[in-house]
Write an enzyme that holds these catalytic residues in place. Structure first.
Site, PDB file in Angstrom:
ATOM      1  N   HIS A 140       0.816  -1.211   0.000  1.00 20.52           N
ATOM      2  CA  HIS A 140       0.000   0.000   0.000  1.00 20.52           C
ATOM      3  C   HIS A 140       0.856   1.270   0.000  1.00 20.52           C
ATOM      4  O   HIS A 140       0.324   2.378   0.024  1.00 20.52           O
ATOM      5  CB  HIS A 140      -0.989   0.005   1.175  1.00 20.52           C
ATOM      6  N   SER A 190       4.594   2.747   7.701  1.00 14.20           N
ATOM      7  CA  SER A 190       4.269   1.651   6.793  1.00 14.20           C
ATOM      8  C   SER A 190       5.485   1.198   5.991  1.00 14.20           C
ATOM      9  O   SER A 190       6.286   2.010   5.532  1.00 14.20           O
ATOM     10  CB  SER A 190       3.177   2.088   5.805  1.00 14.20           C
ATOM     11  N   ASP A 243      -0.081  -7.685   1.733  1.00 12.76           N
ATOM     12  CA  ASP A 243       0.457  -6.319   1.759  1.00 12.76           C
ATOM     13  C   ASP A 243       1.987  -6.368   1.738  1.00 12.76           C
ATOM     14  O   ASP A 243       2.660  -6.066   2.728  1.00 12.76           O
ATOM     15  CB  ASP A 243      -0.053  -5.583   3.006  1.00 12.76           C
TER      16      ASP A 243
END
Length: 253
Positions: free
Chosen positions: A67, A191, A107
């Site tokens: 992402h 992230s 992910d």
């Protein structure tokens, strides 16, 4: 579940949207000794300026979350303070084919550097699991340039890190995730960074969510569950060509 995924991804990515910058640090973390985590990579989209963390797993590959920026990503190696970035390196993104922003799972993304890194004291790789069922130490570390407070912008340009502890898998989620819980851990902007356990990158920061007891659950992509995909993606063209021809010869024989 898709709504939860969307909201929690926003929590991690808000500092990655236009108007924000990745100048922050792990919640409850301390400043990393400069260049003591030489595998850490700062990722920024050339156009949107969205940013994420990542980590170098081979001279020509960075691992991060799917992402994170995919359209025009640039990677910066050997970074401690984001105010002093080296020249960026262009990359080719390889997100997992089954990743979808509207649902959980898969992910994970690999970024192939168009110019392989020159390894040194400030730029080096980190080991990731070799087998799916490899034992994992529960004492881990997470690091990145994300916010220092979960719900308040609190900029810090330097890399930060914090010790975290894995919780039992039954309290986490799906088999392809790892989790840590508490008031310390990754937040917005972290992230794609690694969850390092026993010196091995075992997870990738994916998302986090509030819990009823005012603590936070951080969820990481479990790297070992994607070893076949990883190994296929990072094979050299020569090796892939050899295996293709070997397969054809085996059939003929």
């Amino acid at each position: 579940m898709s709504i939860l995924w969307h909201v929690t991804c926003l929590l991690l990515l808000r500092s990655c949207t236009p108007g924000f910058s990745m100048q922050d640090g792990i919640v409850g973390g301390i400043d990393s000794v400069p260049h003591s985590r030489p595998y850490m990579v700062y990722i920024r989209d050339k156009v949107s300026k969205q940013t994420c963390g990542g980590f170098l797993v081979r001279e020509d590959f960075v691992m991060t979350a799917a992402h994170c920026p995919q359209r025009h990503p640039m990677v910066y190696l050997g970074v401690n303070d984001t105010k002093h970035l080296p020249d960026g390196v262009e990359v080719e993104p390889f997100p997992h084919s089954e990743f979808n922003m509207n649902s959980t799972g898969h992910d994970i993304m690999l970024l192939k550097l168009k110019s392989p890194a020159t390894l040194s004291k400030t730029v080096s790789t980190i080991t990731f699991p070799k087998t799916k069922n490899e034992a994992i130490s529960k004492d881990c570390m997470v690091m990145g340039w994300g916010w220092k407070k979960y719900h308040h912008e609190s900029p810090s340009n330097v890399l930060k890190e914090a010790n975290v502890t894995l919780i039992d898998s039954e309290n986490c989620g799906t088999a392809d995730t790892l989790c840590t819980e508490g008031s310390t851990g990754p937040a917005r902007g972290d992230s794609g960074g690694p969850l390092v356990c026993g010196g091995v990158a075992q997870g990738i920061v994916s998302f986090s969510k509030d819990k009823a007891n005012a603590s936070y659950l951080a969820v990481y992509t479990h790297i070992s569950h994607y070893l076949p995909w990883i190994n296929h993606t990072i094979k050299s063209p020569t090796q892939q060509q050899y295996e293709t021809w070997k397969g054809k010869l085996d059939k003929l024989i």
